[in-house]
Design a protein around this motif. Sequence first.
Motif, PDB file in Angstrom:
ATOM      1  N   LEU A  12     -25.242  21.769 -36.163  1.00  0.00           N
ATOM      2  CA  LEU A  12     -25.700  20.625 -35.373  1.00  0.00           C
ATOM      3  C   LEU A  12     -26.871  21.088 -34.506  1.00  0.00           C
ATOM      4  CD1 LEU A  12     -22.274  19.113 -34.204  1.00  0.00           C
ATOM      5  CD2 LEU A  12     -23.361  19.046 -36.475  1.00  0.00           C
ATOM      6  N   VAL A  13     -28.043  20.550 -34.785  1.00  0.00           N
ATOM      7  CA  VAL A  13     -29.264  20.997 -34.115  1.00  0.00           C
ATOM      8  C   VAL A  13     -29.572  20.098 -32.920  1.00  0.00           C
ATOM      9  CG1 VAL A  13     -31.714  21.528 -34.419  1.00  0.00           C
ATOM     10  CG2 VAL A  13     -30.112  21.855 -36.325  1.00  0.00           C
ATOM     11  N   ARG A  14     -29.524  20.670 -31.748  1.00  0.00           N
ATOM     12  CA  ARG A  14     -29.813  19.977 -30.480  1.00  0.00           C
ATOM     13  C   ARG A  14     -29.059  18.648 -30.338  1.00  0.00           C
ATOM     14  NH1 ARG A  14     -34.444  21.707 -32.632  1.00  0.00           N
ATOM     15  NH2 ARG A  14     -35.026  19.612 -33.299  1.00  0.00           N
ATOM     16  N   PRO A  15     -27.758  18.649 -30.562  1.00  0.00           N
ATOM     17  CA  PRO A  15     -27.000  17.395 -30.398  1.00  0.00           C
ATOM     18  C   PRO A  15     -27.060  16.937 -28.946  1.00  0.00           C
ATOM     19  CG  PRO A  15     -25.517  19.264 -30.560  1.00  0.00           C
ATOM     20  CD  PRO A  15     -26.882  19.786 -30.878  1.00  0.00           C
ATOM     21  N   GLN A  16     -27.053  15.626 -28.757  1.00  0.00           N
ATOM     22  CA  GLN A  16     -27.298  15.077 -27.430  1.00  0.00           C
ATOM     23  C   GLN A  16     -26.031  14.655 -26.700  1.00  0.00           C
ATOM     24  OE1 GLN A  16     -29.968  12.001 -28.765  1.00  0.00           O
ATOM     25  NE2 GLN A  16     -31.780  13.231 -28.388  1.00  0.00           N
ATOM     26  N   MET A  17     -25.035  14.174 -27.412  1.00  0.00           N
ATOM     27  CA  MET A  17     -23.836  13.642 -26.762  1.00  0.00           C
ATOM     28  C   MET A  17     -22.597  14.397 -27.209  1.00  0.00           C
ATOM     29  SD  MET A  17     -24.608   9.542 -27.020  1.00  0.00           S
ATOM     30  CE  MET A  17     -23.074   9.161 -26.150  1.00  0.00           C
ATOM     31  N   GLY A  18     -21.769  14.764 -26.229  1.00  0.00           N
ATOM     32  CA  GLY A  18     -20.527  15.449 -26.557  1.00  0.00           C
ATOM     33  C   GLY A  18     -19.642  14.630 -27.476  1.00  0.00           C
ATOM     34  N   MET A  36     -18.457  25.284 -37.754  1.00  0.00           N
ATOM     35  CA  MET A  36     -19.477  24.533 -37.024  1.00  0.00           C
ATOM     36  C   MET A  36     -20.346  25.482 -36.209  1.00  0.00           C
ATOM     37  SD  MET A  36     -19.097  21.561 -34.068  1.00  0.00           S
ATOM     38  CE  MET A  36     -18.711  20.206 -35.174  1.00  0.00           C
ATOM     39  N   ARG A  37     -21.649  25.240 -36.252  1.00  0.00           N
ATOM     40  CA  ARG A  37     -22.593  25.957 -35.406  1.00  0.00           C
ATOM     41  C   ARG A  37     -23.375  24.922 -34.604  1.00  0.00           C
ATOM     42  NH1 ARG A  37     -24.821  31.090 -39.062  1.00  0.00           N
ATOM     43  NH2 ARG A  37     -22.718  31.872 -39.573  1.00  0.00           N
ATOM     44  N   ILE A  38     -23.546  25.200 -33.328  1.00  0.00           N
ATOM     45  CA  ILE A  38     -24.213  24.251 -32.433  1.00  0.00           C
ATOM     46  C   ILE A  38     -25.443  24.922 -31.840  1.00  0.00           C
ATOM     47  CG2 ILE A  38     -23.927  22.774 -30.419  1.00  0.00           C
ATOM     48  CD1 ILE A  38     -20.891  22.912 -30.885  1.00  0.00           C
ATOM     49  N   VAL A  39     -26.579  24.260 -32.010  1.00  0.00           N
ATOM     50  CA  VAL A  39     -27.850  24.811 -31.532  1.00  0.00           C
ATOM     51  C   VAL A  39     -28.334  24.014 -30.320  1.00  0.00           C
ATOM     52  CG1 VAL A  39     -30.265  25.288 -32.109  1.00  0.00           C
ATOM     53  CG2 VAL A  39     -28.468  25.591 -33.847  1.00  0.00           C
ATOM     54  N   ALA A  40     -28.433  24.675 -29.196  1.00  0.00           N
ATOM     55  CA  ALA A  40     -29.024  24.108 -27.979  1.00  0.00           C
ATOM     56  C   ALA A  40     -28.548  22.692 -27.665  1.00  0.00           C
ATOM     57  CB  ALA A  40     -30.555  24.119 -28.094  1.00  0.00           C
ATOM     58  N   PRO A  41     -27.256  22.493 -27.441  1.00  0.00           N
ATOM     59  CA  PRO A  41     -26.771  21.148 -27.108  1.00  0.00           C
ATOM     60  C   PRO A  41     -27.354  20.666 -25.775  1.00  0.00           C
ATOM     61  CG  PRO A  41     -25.064  22.784 -26.730  1.00  0.00           C
ATOM     62  CD  PRO A  41     -26.174  23.492 -27.419  1.00  0.00           C
ATOM     63  N   ARG A  42     -27.762  19.436 -25.723  1.00  0.00           N
ATOM     64  CA  ARG A  42     -28.441  18.904 -24.544  1.00  0.00           C
ATOM     65  C   ARG A  42     -27.595  19.003 -23.281  1.00  0.00           C
ATOM     66  NH1 ARG A  42     -29.247  12.560 -24.165  1.00  0.00           N
ATOM     67  NH2 ARG A  42     -27.022  12.828 -23.673  1.00  0.00           N
ATOM     68  N   ASP A  43     -26.299  18.703 -23.402  1.00  0.00           N
ATOM     69  CA  ASP A  43     -25.437  18.649 -22.220  1.00  0.00           C
ATOM     70  C   ASP A  43     -24.623  19.918 -22.012  1.00  0.00           C
ATOM     71  OD1 ASP A  43     -26.407  16.110 -21.829  1.00  0.00           O
ATOM     72  OD2 ASP A  43     -24.733  15.123 -22.845  1.00  0.00           O
ATOM     73  N   GLY A  44     -25.045  21.005 -22.638  1.00  0.00           N
ATOM     74  CA  GLY A  44     -24.357  22.273 -22.447  1.00  0.00           C
ATOM     75  C   GLY A  44     -23.096  22.407 -23.273  1.00  0.00           C
TER      76      GLY A  44
END
Length: 248
Positions: A12-18, A36-44
């Motif tokens: 998930l690249v730069r997802p915005q909402m938890g 799952m790999r998470i890249v730079a989530p907007r909300d931490g």
Amino acid sequence: MPSDTPQPAFVLVRPQMGENIGAAARAMWNFGLDRMRIVAPRDGWPNQKAVAMSSGAGRLLDEAQLYGDLEGALGDRTFTFATTARQRDMTKPVYSPERAMQIAAQKVAAGEQVAVLFGPERAGLENDDIARANAIISVPVNPQYASLNLGQCVLLTAYEWMRQVGDVAHETHEIGNKGDWATGVEVEKLVEHYEQRLDEAGFFWPPEKADSMRLNLRNLWSRVAMTRADIQMLHGIMRQMVRWKEKG
């Protein structure tokens, strides 16, 4: 710990909402995926809204790998797909989700490390993200409304993965607790019962059409998948109709 089942990593690249991360986790878990790999989530990260939305897939989120950039997330991958619903001016093979997961399954089975990229909710993956991919997954959607929710896109791709590697039954007939399928002998006895009673009632008329009417009736029975309970009920219906007629 993640399962030992060979599978692609969903990135998930730069997802915005938890909430959307949680929905993606739930979709992955539905179809046996847990990388799952998470890249730079907007909300931490971690994100409690993601956990709340995951509906039982919290372990997947606990084990999700966090990366600061896409380069790091793809560092150990040998082949990467990028999902998009928009046309991109790039020279890359473009596959449907079904075909892409066929290829992914083949590569994973051969020992390759596969990734599937999913972009942020607002506008999807950027061209710089897609440039890092080996191939594109293009989802066939309504051109007048091409936007897919992150969780929906993950669900669709995960389902296609399961279709390739899982034992998917495309048609089943469920049997309840009251019995199992009727045998050929049981069906034949039912056919004879109905033909006899219908003959007595004068149904096969006129005589020159009787044979074709019997054939049509037999074809009707053969098209119906019946359980033993169904057979018993149909015998009972005919017997009751005969009793009612005799009383009159």
